[in-house]
Design an enzyme around this catalytic site. Structure first.
Site, PDB file in Angstrom:
ATOM      1  N   GLU A  51      26.290   9.828  28.460  1.00 22.61           N
ATOM      2  CA  GLU A  51      24.950   9.977  28.687  1.00 22.61           C
ATOM      3  C   GLU A  51      24.629  11.593  28.870  1.00 22.61           C
ATOM      4  O   GLU A  51      25.349  12.345  29.474  1.00 22.61           O
ATOM      5  CB  GLU A  51      24.528   9.476  30.146  1.00 22.61           C
ATOM      6  CG  GLU A  51      24.477   8.172  30.301  1.00 22.61           C
ATOM      7  CD  GLU A  51      24.088   7.636  31.633  1.00 22.61           C
ATOM      8  OE1 GLU A  51      23.081   8.242  32.156  1.00 22.61           O
ATOM      9  OE2 GLU A  51      24.403   6.429  32.003  1.00 22.61           O
ATOM     10  N   LYS A 103      30.697   9.608  36.682  1.00 22.91           N
ATOM     11  CA  LYS A 103      30.157  11.138  36.458  1.00 22.91           C
ATOM     12  C   LYS A 103      31.128  12.288  36.197  1.00 22.91           C
ATOM     13  O   LYS A 103      32.139  12.273  36.887  1.00 22.91           O
ATOM     14  CB  LYS A 103      29.389  11.530  37.868  1.00 22.91           C
ATOM     15  CG  LYS A 103      28.210  10.544  38.257  1.00 22.91           C
ATOM     16  CD  LYS A 103      26.901  11.023  37.700  1.00 22.91           C
ATOM     17  CE  LYS A 103      25.742  10.192  38.270  1.00 22.91           C
ATOM     18  NZ  LYS A 103      24.445  10.833  37.715  1.00 22.91           N
ATOM     19  N   LYS A 162      14.750   5.152  33.297  1.00 25.77           N
ATOM     20  CA  LYS A 162      14.610   5.341  34.862  1.00 25.77           C
ATOM     21  C   LYS A 162      13.128   5.307  35.069  1.00 25.77           C
ATOM     22  O   LYS A 162      12.475   6.269  34.869  1.00 25.77           O
ATOM     23  CB  LYS A 162      15.102   6.382  35.372  1.00 25.77           C
ATOM     24  CG  LYS A 162      16.764   6.757  35.031  1.00 25.77           C
ATOM     25  CD  LYS A 162      17.144   7.942  35.881  1.00 25.77           C
ATOM     26  CE  LYS A 162      18.572   7.843  36.094  1.00 25.77           C
ATOM     27  NZ  LYS A 162      19.291   8.324  34.839  1.00 25.77           N
ATOM     28  N   ASP A 173      19.193  10.576  28.501  1.00 25.03           N
ATOM     29  CA  ASP A 173      18.659  10.176  29.727  1.00 25.03           C
ATOM     30  C   ASP A 173      17.612  11.179  30.107  1.00 25.03           C
ATOM     31  O   ASP A 173      16.570  10.920  29.972  1.00 25.03           O
ATOM     32  CB  ASP A 173      19.890  10.209  30.680  1.00 25.03           C
ATOM     33  CG  ASP A 173      19.596   9.878  32.031  1.00 25.03           C
ATOM     34  OD1 ASP A 173      18.286   9.616  32.288  1.00 25.03           O
ATOM     35  OD2 ASP A 173      20.461   9.741  33.036  1.00 25.03           O
ATOM     36  N   ASP A 218      28.571   9.861  32.293  1.00 28.64           N
ATOM     37  CA  ASP A 218      27.446  10.791  32.531  1.00 28.64           C
ATOM     38  C   ASP A 218      27.791  12.026  32.771  1.00 28.64           C
ATOM     39  O   ASP A 218      28.186  12.437  33.868  1.00 28.64           O
ATOM     40  CB  ASP A 218      26.655  10.108  33.423  1.00 28.64           C
ATOM     41  CG  ASP A 218      25.368  10.731  33.829  1.00 28.64           C
ATOM     42  OD1 ASP A 218      25.053  11.659  32.770  1.00 28.64           O
ATOM     43  OD2 ASP A 218      24.623  10.200  34.339  1.00 28.64           O
TER      44      ASP A 218
END
Length: 349
Positions: free
Chosen positions: A205, A149, A257, A230, A179
């Protein structure tokens, strides 16, 4: 058959940092089906501040769903179009109800413990020392794909961390994904992508916030680093909208997701459209409990993707449910033990 829903709050073992802030708890809801002889359970893991169905009437819609469970799965999924996490929970509950043991939803080599799923190790945001510690732990645990992240601490510090990994581990040793969760501004994103590309990353992402299609399309066209959409997929419900989004932006990847994009049926719709356009994809969980993660993992295995998936979040919580899912050597496995039973999945959640 009757249906009820129950609320549950998952507690993080340690605060987990993202570009949206620090997460300490995660709310979720369960739909439970029961006909007096067998039961089924599904998780509606609506993500506050992110999910399209983060709406004041969410629990009222859950109650309506339970009151109208007799309408059947197909009708309910249509009516729940704008409540993707409930769609997934309903799909899961019906699949669980029809299963022989309520937990083996997609029988396969995976659920027979004969196969595993390659997954990425997730590095949460925090201090430089904390992130270095996580990276070291993931590599020692056998992960060959790490997702970090970024976007909450100093960008230069994040670059230094990535360069440090690359100095020790080559591309053939470790696949690196990052991400940004939309943390970059459109006018600075391309320059940051160029600097990140020096770290030989697999992908990034969502570099900028969603719903900036023209800016994202430009980035995907000019980027030196593959971009994966995403959050961009959240709230896009119809097949026509999905077609338009992928046609306009033309990303290198999309990330699915199920909780956020309408469950299995919603994810499969995205996959079909993406593959028709030559766009690759992978599956990621969204901080569900082990009940939701189990369904996602079992279904993901049936897709036969060779890419590492984002399914390793079950160990984040102190009060998660027992599960046959086990992270081992950078893979997710399904291992039934002698003392495994499903009693906790009944109505006493």
């Amino acid at each position: 058959m009757k249906a009820i829903f129950k609320h549950y709050t998952l507690q993080f073992k340690s605060p987990s940092g993202t570009s949206r802030g620090i997460l300490k708890t995660k709310e979720t809801w369960f739909i439970i089906l029961n006909d007096g002889e067998k039961f089924g359970i599904g998780e509606c893991g609506m993500f506050k501040g992110l999910s399209a169905d983060d709406q004041p009437e969410f629990e009222a819609k859950l109650k309506w769903t339970c009151d109208n469970i007799h309408l059947g799965l197909e009708v309910l999924l249509l009516d729940l179009m704008e409540f993707p996490s409930i769609q997934f929970g309903v799909e899961m509950a019906f699949k669980s109800f029809e299963s022989q043991d309520s937990f083996n939803l997609f029988p396969s080599e995976f659920t027979q413990s004969n196969a595993s799923i390659a997954i990425n190790g997730l590095i949460w945001m925090g201090s430089k020392s904390f992130m270095k510690q996580q990276i070291r732990e993931k590599i020692e645990a056998g992960f060959t794909c790490i997702k970090m992240k970024i976007g909450a601490i100093d960008f230069q510090t994040e670059l230094e961390l990535l360069h440090a990994i690359r100095q020790e581990f080559s591309v053939s040793d470790i696949e690196l994904r990052v991400d940004a969760n939309g943390a970059f501004l459109p006018d600075e994103a391309l320059e940051k992508l160029k600097r990140l590309s020096d770290c030989q990353l697999h992908s990034i992402e969502q570099p900028i916030k969603q719903k900036q299609w023209d800016d994202m399309a430009r980035l995907c066209h000019e980027t030196p680093l593959p971009i994966a959409l995403d959050e961009e997929l959240i709230g896009v419900f119809s097949s026509k909208e999905k077609q338009e989004l992928l046609q306009t932006i033309n990303p290198q990847y999309i990330i699915l997701k199920p909780t956020l994009v309408g469950g299995i049926s919603g994810s499969e719709s995205w996959i079909q459209i993406a593959e028709d356009k030559g766009i690759n994809w992978w599956i990621t969980s969204a901080l569900e409990s082990n009940i939701g993660l189990n369904a996602i993992a079992q279904w993901t295995y049936t897709l036969n993707s060779k890419m590492p998936q984002g399914l390793g979040t079950g160990s984040l919580f102190t009060n998660n449910f027992d599960s046959p899912l086990l992270v081992k050597n950078g893979t997710l496995r399904y291992e039934i033990t002698d003392n495994w039973n499903l009693s906790y999945l009944n109505l006493n959640i």
